[in-house]
Design a protein around this motif. Sequence first.
Motif, PDB file in Angstrom:
ATOM      1  N   PHE A  89       3.936   6.191  -5.090  1.00 23.03           N
ATOM      2  CA  PHE A  89       4.102   6.252  -6.548  1.00 23.03           C
ATOM      3  C   PHE A  89       2.929   6.931  -7.241  1.00 23.03           C
ATOM      4  CE2 PHE A  89       3.523   4.382 -10.795  1.00 23.03           C
ATOM      5  CZ  PHE A  89       4.743   4.709 -11.378  1.00 23.03           C
ATOM      6  N   LEU A  90       1.743   6.874  -6.648  1.00 24.03           N
ATOM      7  CA  LEU A  90       0.521   7.346  -7.303  1.00 24.03           C
ATOM      8  C   LEU A  90       0.605   8.781  -7.829  1.00 24.03           C
ATOM      9  CD1 LEU A  90      -2.285   6.397  -8.097  1.00 24.03           C
ATOM     10  CD2 LEU A  90      -3.136   7.248  -5.905  1.00 24.03           C
ATOM     11  N   PRO A  91       1.188   9.745  -7.100  1.00 21.22           N
ATOM     12  CA  PRO A  91       1.255  11.112  -7.653  1.00 21.22           C
ATOM     13  C   PRO A  91       1.971  11.199  -8.994  1.00 21.22           C
ATOM     14  CG  PRO A  91       1.726  11.145  -5.311  1.00 21.22           C
ATOM     15  CD  PRO A  91       1.659   9.708  -5.705  1.00 21.22           C
ATOM     16  N   TYR A  92       2.925  10.284  -9.248  1.00 21.09           N
ATOM     17  CA  TYR A  92       3.632  10.298 -10.528  1.00 21.09           C
ATOM     18  C   TYR A  92       2.691   9.974 -11.685  1.00 21.09           C
ATOM     19  CZ  TYR A  92       6.952   8.996 -14.185  1.00 21.09           C
ATOM     20  OH  TYR A  92       7.647   8.910 -15.376  1.00 21.09           O
ATOM     21  N   ALA A  93       1.626   9.207 -11.398  1.00 18.38           N
ATOM     22  CA  ALA A  93       0.672   8.827 -12.438  1.00 18.38           C
ATOM     23  C   ALA A  93      -0.277   9.966 -12.798  1.00 18.38           C
ATOM     24  CB  ALA A  93      -0.134   7.603 -11.992  1.00 18.38           C
ATOM     25  N   VAL A  94      -0.317  11.012 -11.988  1.00 20.44           N
ATOM     26  CA  VAL A  94      -1.183  12.167 -12.277  1.00 20.44           C
ATOM     27  C   VAL A  94      -0.502  13.033 -13.321  1.00 20.44           C
ATOM     28  CG1 VAL A  94      -2.336  14.189 -11.303  1.00 20.44           C
ATOM     29  CG2 VAL A  94      -2.088  12.102  -9.929  1.00 20.44           C
ATOM     30  N   PRO A  95      -1.169  13.384 -14.421  1.00 22.25           N
ATOM     31  CA  PRO A  95      -0.551  14.249 -15.433  1.00 22.25           C
ATOM     32  C   PRO A  95      -0.050  15.558 -14.828  1.00 22.25           C
ATOM     33  CG  PRO A  95      -2.603  13.330 -16.251  1.00 22.25           C
ATOM     34  CD  PRO A  95      -2.519  12.960 -14.793  1.00 22.25           C
ATOM     35  N   GLY A  96       1.070  16.048 -15.357  1.00 19.05           N
ATOM     36  CA  GLY A  96       1.701  17.232 -14.796  1.00 19.05           C
ATOM     37  C   GLY A  96       0.801  18.450 -14.751  1.00 19.05           C
ATOM     38  N   ASN A 134      11.289   8.030  -8.713  1.00 18.41           N
ATOM     39  CA  ASN A 134      12.669   7.799  -8.282  1.00 18.41           C
ATOM     40  C   ASN A 134      12.732   6.784  -7.150  1.00 18.41           C
ATOM     41  OD1 ASN A 134      14.298   9.831  -9.891  1.00 18.41           O
ATOM     42  ND2 ASN A 134      12.758  11.162  -9.019  1.00 18.41           N
ATOM     43  N   MET A 135      11.750   6.827  -6.260  1.00 24.79           N
ATOM     44  CA  MET A 135      11.685   5.836  -5.175  1.00 24.79           C
ATOM     45  C   MET A 135      11.572   4.432  -5.758  1.00 24.79           C
ATOM     46  SD  MET A 135       9.307   3.660  -3.616  1.00 24.79           S
ATOM     47  CE  MET A 135       7.748   4.394  -4.056  1.00 24.79           C
ATOM     48  N   LEU A 136      10.723   4.275  -6.785  1.00 25.24           N
ATOM     49  CA  LEU A 136      10.515   2.955  -7.368  1.00 25.24           C
ATOM     50  C   LEU A 136      11.789   2.435  -8.023  1.00 25.24           C
ATOM     51  CD1 LEU A 136       8.150   0.987  -7.626  1.00 25.24           C
ATOM     52  CD2 LEU A 136       7.741   1.884  -9.911  1.00 25.24           C
ATOM     53  N   VAL A 137      12.542   3.309  -8.681  1.00 20.80           N
ATOM     54  CA  VAL A 137      13.816   2.896  -9.291  1.00 20.80           C
ATOM     55  C   VAL A 137      14.780   2.401  -8.219  1.00 20.80           C
ATOM     56  CG1 VAL A 137      15.840   3.704 -10.560  1.00 20.80           C
ATOM     57  CG2 VAL A 137      13.568   4.446 -11.271  1.00 20.80           C
ATOM     58  N   LEU A 138      14.895   3.167  -7.131  1.00 20.40           N
ATOM     59  CA  LEU A 138      15.810   2.788  -6.056  1.00 20.40           C
ATOM     60  C   LEU A 138      15.330   1.538  -5.330  1.00 20.40           C
ATOM     61  CD1 LEU A 138      16.580   6.327  -4.570  1.00 20.40           C
ATOM     62  CD2 LEU A 138      17.916   5.029  -6.235  1.00 20.40           C
ATOM     63  N   MET A 160       6.390  25.902  -6.794  1.00 23.15           N
ATOM     64  CA  MET A 160       6.598  25.072  -7.983  1.00 23.15           C
ATOM     65  C   MET A 160       7.463  23.859  -7.661  1.00 23.15           C
ATOM     66  SD  MET A 160       6.965  27.624 -11.248  1.00 23.15           S
ATOM     67  CE  MET A 160       8.031  28.841 -10.492  1.00 23.15           C
ATOM     68  N   ALA A 161       8.468  24.058  -6.828  1.00 24.99           N
ATOM     69  CA  ALA A 161       9.323  22.940  -6.439  1.00 24.99           C
ATOM     70  C   ALA A 161       8.512  21.879  -5.696  1.00 24.99           C
ATOM     71  CB  ALA A 161      10.471  23.436  -5.570  1.00 24.99           C
ATOM     72  N   ASN A 162       7.559  22.300  -4.889  1.00 27.46           N
ATOM     73  CA  ASN A 162       6.709  21.356  -4.168  1.00 27.46           C
ATOM     74  C   ASN A 162       5.916  20.478  -5.133  1.00 27.46           C
ATOM     75  OD1 ASN A 162       5.073  20.361  -1.800  1.00 27.46           O
ATOM     76  ND2 ASN A 162       3.461  21.399  -2.942  1.00 27.46           N
ATOM     77  N   VAL A 163       5.424  21.072  -6.218  1.00 27.06           N
ATOM     78  CA  VAL A 163       4.684  20.294  -7.213  1.00 27.06           C
ATOM     79  C   VAL A 163       5.595  19.240  -7.848  1.00 27.06           C
ATOM     80  CG1 VAL A 163       3.362  20.400  -9.354  1.00 27.06           C
ATOM     81  CG2 VAL A 163       3.169  22.254  -7.686  1.00 27.06           C
ATOM     82  N   ALA A 164       6.813  19.647  -8.200  1.00 28.74           N
ATOM     83  CA  ALA A 164       7.760  18.719  -8.829  1.00 28.74           C
ATOM     84  C   ALA A 164       8.160  17.599  -7.876  1.00 28.74           C
ATOM     85  CB  ALA A 164       8.994  19.488  -9.301  1.00 28.74           C
ATOM     86  N   VAL A 165       8.386  17.938  -6.616  1.00 28.56           N
ATOM     87  CA  VAL A 165       8.763  16.929  -5.627  1.00 28.56           C
ATOM     88  C   VAL A 165       7.617  15.948  -5.404  1.00 28.56           C
ATOM     89  CG1 VAL A 165       9.306  16.570  -3.189  1.00 28.56           C
ATOM     90  CG2 VAL A 165      10.476  18.359  -4.474  1.00 28.56           C
ATOM     91  N   TRP A 166       6.408  16.482  -5.286  1.00 27.74           N
ATOM     92  CA  TRP A 166       5.224  15.640  -5.067  1.00 27.74           C
ATOM     93  C   TRP A 166       5.037  14.656  -6.217  1.00 27.74           C
ATOM     94  CZ3 TRP A 166       0.323  15.351  -7.543  1.00 27.74           C
ATOM     95  CH2 TRP A 166      -0.666  14.667  -6.823  1.00 27.74           C
ATOM     96  N   GLY A 167       5.283  15.111  -7.443  1.00 28.02           N
ATOM     97  CA  GLY A 167       5.054  14.251  -8.593  1.00 28.02           C
ATOM     98  C   GLY A 167       6.208  13.323  -8.929  1.00 28.02           C
ATOM     99  N   GLY A 168       7.443  13.722  -8.608  1.00 34.29           N
ATOM    100  CA  GLY A 168       8.597  12.957  -9.054  1.00 34.29           C
ATOM    101  C   GLY A 168       9.200  12.012  -8.037  1.00 34.29           C
ATOM    102  N   THR A 169       8.879  12.186  -6.774  1.00 32.10           N
ATOM    103  CA  THR A 169       9.486  11.344  -5.738  1.00 32.10           C
ATOM    104  C   THR A 169       9.134   9.865  -5.934  1.00 32.10           C
ATOM    105  OG1 THR A 169       9.476  13.144  -4.125  1.00 32.10           O
ATOM    106  CG2 THR A 169       9.613  10.913  -3.259  1.00 32.10           C
ATOM    107  N   GLY A 170       7.890   9.580  -6.276  1.00 35.85           N
ATOM    108  CA  GLY A 170       7.444   8.197  -6.409  1.00 35.85           C
ATOM    109  C   GLY A 170       8.196   7.428  -7.477  1.00 35.85           C
ATOM    110  N   PHE A 204       0.834  -1.208   0.000  1.00 32.68           N
ATOM    111  CA  PHE A 204       0.000   0.000   0.000  1.00 32.68           C
ATOM    112  C   PHE A 204       0.871   1.261   0.000  1.00 32.68           C
ATOM    113  CE2 PHE A 204      -1.866   3.430   2.535  1.00 32.68           C
ATOM    114  CZ  PHE A 204      -3.001   3.708   1.785  1.00 32.68           C
ATOM    115  N   SER A 205       1.944   1.249   0.768  1.00 32.72           N
ATOM    116  CA  SER A 205       2.825   2.415   0.845  1.00 32.72           C
ATOM    117  C   SER A 205       3.492   2.680  -0.492  1.00 32.72           C
ATOM    118  CB  SER A 205       3.883   2.195   1.925  1.00 32.72           C
ATOM    119  OG  SER A 205       3.283   2.015   3.191  1.00 32.72           O
ATOM    120  N   ARG A 206       3.928   1.625  -1.191  1.00 35.37           N
ATOM    121  CA  ARG A 206       4.551   1.801  -2.509  1.00 35.37           C
ATOM    122  C   ARG A 206       3.581   2.459  -3.475  1.00 35.37           C
ATOM    123  NH1 ARG A 206       6.391  -3.568  -1.879  1.00 35.37           N
ATOM    124  NH2 ARG A 206       4.877  -4.257  -3.434  1.00 35.37           N
TER     125      ARG A 206
END
Length: 294
Positions: free
Chosen positions: A116-123, A171-175, A159-169, A110-112
């Motif tokens: 990751f879910l925010p990355y699936a939301v269009p920019g 990069n987390m999945l890759v790691l 703006m940085a908050n939007v990018a972090v919210w969308g991109g963290t998932g 569930f945590s994964r």
Amino acid sequence: MNQGRKNAWPYLFLTPAIVLFTLFLAVPIGYTVHLAMRRTKVSGLGLGKGARREVFVGFDNFSAALADAELWQGWLRVLGYGALVLVVMLGLALLFALLLDSARVRLARFSRIAIFLPYAVPGVAATLLWGFLYLPSLSPIRSVLDADLLGATTVTYSMANVAVWGGTGFNMLVLYTTLRAIPRDLYEAARLDGASELQIAVRVKIPILTPAIILTTVFSIIATIQVFTEPTTLRPLTNTISSTWSPLMKVYRDAFVTGDLYSAAATSIVIAAVSLVLSFGFLRVVRNHAFGEG
């Protein structure tokens, strides 16, 4: 003859990829270079047949792009934005990946998905969502933070908050995927030697993750240089974001607002060159850790 046919099969299989590469990458790049070295010359009042013609100007458009103060101001803004995004986003991605890989974690699946879910939301949709949350008349955040989140001094952080919210998932999945490929025996051996979970993370997992961290950093650098969606989408909500806030926004303005395709083409090539220099420069600095090269 049969040997010749066998040798031709690989090229036959490569033909679709070569055709698509040529049509959608090589040809557009070549045409962009062609436009970047040309300019419209106007004769007289610019009326009548032949009054406007395209002429070759060499590297004049590149010189003008490199001397453009608006472009360099945009680079400075993106540099500050990128430093903020890279540190926070990759730091959170690493932290989440290590936590999810921990032996004691609960609700890992569930945590994964949640991370990751925010990355699936269009920019554009994500930026609009956050944009309305930033508006003083609509935002519940204002009841907690007494600050104008779209003001001149805070809009970069927003703006940085939007990018972090969308991109963290992502990069987390890759790691996290890299961590799951590590044999569990290494962790068991470390535990038998008396290492704590924190020591295992710092001394075993992070060193093994270094190539993956470098990979995600390079991708993030390229994405940061090409920032366009967040400032463009938030711009109608505030007057603190100019039409040339980022280099790509300047390219868009030159090409589709002022109609100067030649300057836009030259500026886009400059942006591509800067992306290559920064990406390969970063790789060269850290290649010893990434690939074991001196």
